[in-house]
Design a protein around this motif. Structure first.
Motif, PDB file in Angstrom:
ATOM      1  N   ASN A  47      20.139  -9.384 101.698  1.00 39.37           N
ATOM      2  CA  ASN A  47      18.856  -8.948 101.457  1.00 39.37           C
ATOM      3  C   ASN A  47      18.731  -7.396 101.218  1.00 39.37           C
ATOM      4  OD1 ASN A  47      17.251 -11.514 101.399  1.00 39.37           O
ATOM      5  ND2 ASN A  47      18.087 -11.431 103.659  1.00 39.37           N
ATOM      6  N   SER A  49      18.478  -3.353  99.689  1.00 38.74           N
ATOM      7  CA  SER A  49      17.229  -2.809  99.054  1.00 38.74           C
ATOM      8  C   SER A  49      17.513  -2.605  97.743  1.00 38.74           C
ATOM      9  CB  SER A  49      16.812  -1.810  99.685  1.00 38.74           C
ATOM     10  OG  SER A  49      18.304  -0.642  99.599  1.00 38.74           O
ATOM     11  N   GLU A  50      16.570  -2.278  96.822  1.00 39.63           N
ATOM     12  CA  GLU A  50      16.777  -2.095  95.542  1.00 39.63           C
ATOM     13  C   GLU A  50      17.201  -0.676  95.377  1.00 39.63           C
ATOM     14  OE1 GLU A  50      12.179  -0.221  94.511  1.00 39.63           O
ATOM     15  OE2 GLU A  50      12.587  -2.115  93.768  1.00 39.63           O
ATOM     16  N   PHE A  51      17.454   0.144  96.273  1.00 42.03           N
ATOM     17  CA  PHE A  51      18.124   1.439  96.430  1.00 42.03           C
ATOM     18  C   PHE A  51      19.478   1.242  96.443  1.00 42.03           C
ATOM     19  CE2 PHE A  51      13.896   2.555  98.290  1.00 42.03           C
ATOM     20  CZ  PHE A  51      13.439   3.342  97.291  1.00 42.03           C
ATOM     21  N   ASP A  52      19.944   0.220  96.978  1.00 43.69           N
ATOM     22  CA  ASP A  52      21.485   0.057  97.185  1.00 43.69           C
ATOM     23  C   ASP A  52      21.944  -1.093  96.227  1.00 43.69           C
ATOM     24  OD1 ASP A  52      21.355   1.607  99.247  1.00 43.69           O
ATOM     25  OD2 ASP A  52      20.786   0.130 100.878  1.00 43.69           O
ATOM     26  N   PHE A  53      21.204  -1.884  95.762  1.00 44.01           N
ATOM     27  CA  PHE A  53      21.773  -2.954  94.677  1.00 44.01           C
ATOM     28  C   PHE A  53      21.167  -3.084  93.388  1.00 44.01           C
ATOM     29  CE2 PHE A  53      21.819  -7.406  93.299  1.00 44.01           C
ATOM     30  CZ  PHE A  53      23.078  -7.407  92.941  1.00 44.01           C
ATOM     31  N   GLN A  54      21.727  -3.041  92.435  1.00 41.89           N
ATOM     32  CA  GLN A  54      21.074  -3.176  91.019  1.00 41.89           C
ATOM     33  C   GLN A  54      22.032  -4.097  90.381  1.00 41.89           C
ATOM     34  OE1 GLN A  54      20.448   1.230  90.291  1.00 41.89           O
ATOM     35  NE2 GLN A  54      19.368   0.207  88.914  1.00 41.89           N
ATOM     36  N   LYS A  55      21.142  -5.410  89.692  1.00 42.22           N
ATOM     37  CA  LYS A  55      21.828  -6.151  89.089  1.00 42.22           C
ATOM     38  C   LYS A  55      21.391  -6.062  87.454  1.00 42.22           C
ATOM     39  CE  LYS A  55      22.042 -10.552  90.146  1.00 42.22           C
ATOM     40  NZ  LYS A  55      21.511 -11.935  90.535  1.00 42.22           N
ATOM     41  N   SER A  68      23.177   4.376  86.959  1.00 40.44           N
ATOM     42  CA  SER A  68      23.060   3.493  88.098  1.00 40.44           C
ATOM     43  C   SER A  68      23.961   3.517  89.103  1.00 40.44           C
ATOM     44  CB  SER A  68      22.827   1.936  87.722  1.00 40.44           C
ATOM     45  OG  SER A  68      21.902   1.887  86.944  1.00 40.44           O
ATOM     46  N   GLN A  71      24.301   6.823  91.251  1.00 40.17           N
ATOM     47  CA  GLN A  71      23.030   7.023  92.538  1.00 40.17           C
ATOM     48  C   GLN A  71      23.726   6.541  93.981  1.00 40.17           C
ATOM     49  OE1 GLN A  71      19.872   4.431  91.250  1.00 40.17           O
ATOM     50  NE2 GLN A  71      19.585   5.290  89.248  1.00 40.17           N
ATOM     51  N   LYS A  79      26.828   1.800  97.380  1.00 40.56           N
ATOM     52  CA  LYS A  79      25.865   1.433  96.299  1.00 40.56           C
ATOM     53  C   LYS A  79      26.647   0.376  95.486  1.00 40.56           C
ATOM     54  CE  LYS A  79      22.892   1.967  92.713  1.00 40.56           C
ATOM     55  NZ  LYS A  79      21.485   1.744  92.896  1.00 40.56           N
ATOM     56  N   VAL A  81      26.743  -2.218  92.185  1.00 41.37           N
ATOM     57  CA  VAL A  81      25.904  -2.398  91.020  1.00 41.37           C
ATOM     58  C   VAL A  81      26.612  -3.636  90.175  1.00 41.37           C
ATOM     59  CG1 VAL A  81      25.671  -1.509  88.387  1.00 41.37           C
ATOM     60  CG2 VAL A  81      25.473  -0.019  90.553  1.00 41.37           C
TER      61      VAL A  81
END
Length: 356
Positions: A47, A49-55, A68, A71, A79, A81
């Motif tokens: 789960n 956070s949106e700061f640590d994971f981006q799809k 991305s 960051q 981080k 991505v």
């Protein structure tokens, strides 16, 4: 770095020594999704956070992918991505060179994943805009230098049988390897479809054995298997059997185009093997010439079935299928009626071939 096997990839995840760049792709999409998810969980947890994971989606620009990736993580060590179904082959040459250059100097706390959970690299739509050589092969070589490549191909029947047995056991049921092979024979070798069938069968078996009786009652035969049965019925002049299987495909809401395509492929395989046999060629020769790759077993079956037909009969069958395909794509005729008419025509052709 390396192009890893499944076993080595699992060891890499267990070690926690993650690389900055991963490319996960291949024919077996179930495993692509599975290992991509495992990698993301290892990098940022289940789960994040949106700061640590981006799809990111397939239509994300290279500039946004890089932005991305630059960051910093906030609540995690990495981080992460994940770029899904990004078609490397459609990149312009200049963009591809920029991507390759970026791989040489990735941030230390980055886990950048290029995953292809649905994209088929062999599709006709996956073509380079400027018609340069296949960029995926170049990308594989580039990622191997700086990170990890995991290519996931279809599993063989024995490995699949063991997998089905394992899935059944995890669901609290038992399944013999013989019955597992029967499920594969009915459903094909797609692991996503097989997993769905095992879950359905396990729910019905309710913590007991998944028997042959349960399998015959509940397993949904895929389009390819149904069409194969139609072709067998045609060859034996089984009018009722051919139409029964065709109508079952209609009931499963299979697209007429898919049914016709599968039927065409079945007879194309037979024709290739028939002509190859007449020319002194083997199934291995045909597999190599027409790029069947791990599907050579299809040609062996086709070779056995092709013996029922003359070369001329197979040509008439393929021509009739072609004419139906043209009508299906160019007219407003009822697709179901077109396919029913096709079956009648093929049965007549086979009968005439037998009496010739």
């Amino acid at each position: 770095m390396a192009k890893l096997t499944e076993q080595d990839f699992r060891k890499e995840l267990s070690s926690g020594n993650l690389k900055n760049i991963y490319f996960i792709y291949g024919e077996e999409k179930y495993l692509v999704k599975k290992y991509t998810s495992s990698l993301i969980n290892k990098a940022v947890g289940k789960n994040p956070s949106e700061f640590d994971f981006q799809k990111l989606s397939s239509n994300t620009s290279l500039e946004d992918i890089i932005a991305s990736s630059e960051q910093l993580p906030v609540f995690s060590k990495y981080k992460c991505v994940c770029v899904n179904d990004y078609d490397i082959n459609t990149m312009s040459e200049s963009d591809y060179k920029d991507l390759e250059k970026y791989l040489t100097d990735l941030p230390e706390n980055l886990v950048l994943i290029f995953s292809q959970p649905t994209l088929n690299e062999n599709s006709k739509n996956s073509q380079s805009k400027d018609k340069k050589p296949n960029k995926t092969k170049r990308f594989v070589s580039a990622v191997e230098k700086y990170g990890t490549v995991l290519e996931l191909q279809k599993k063989g029947d024995i490995a699949l049988e063991k997998q089905l047995v394992s899935w059944a056991e995890k669901n609290g049921c038992t399944l013999t390897q013989i019955n597992a092979s029967k499920i594969i024979a009915m459903c094909g070798n797609d692991m996503t479809a097989l997993k769905n069938e095992i879950d359905k069968l396990s729910a019905f078996a309710d913590n007991s054995e998944i028997t042959e009786e349960i399998i015959k009652k509940l397993v949904t035969k895929n389009t390819e298997i149904r069409v194969f049965e139609i072709s067998n019925c045609i060859s034996s002049n089984d009018f009722n059997g051919a139409y029964k299987n065709l109508h079952q495909l209609f009931e499963q809401n299979e697209k007429p185009e898919m049914i016709l395509s599968a039927l065409s492929s079945t007879f194309v395989d037979m024709y290739r093997m028939r002509v190859a046999s007449e020319s002194g060629k083997t199934a291995s020769d045909v597999a190599k010439d027409f790029k069947y790759r791990n599907r050579e077993f299809v040609l062996k079956t086709a070779n056995n079935n092709a013996r029922r037909y003359s070369t001329q009969t197979l040509r008439r069958i393929l021509d009739t299928i072609l004419q139906t395909d043209i009508k299906l794509k160019s007219t407003r005729s009822d697709a179901q009626i077109l396919l029913e008419t096709l079956i009648s025509k093929l049965l007549i052709i086979v009968r005439e071939g037998m009496s010739a």
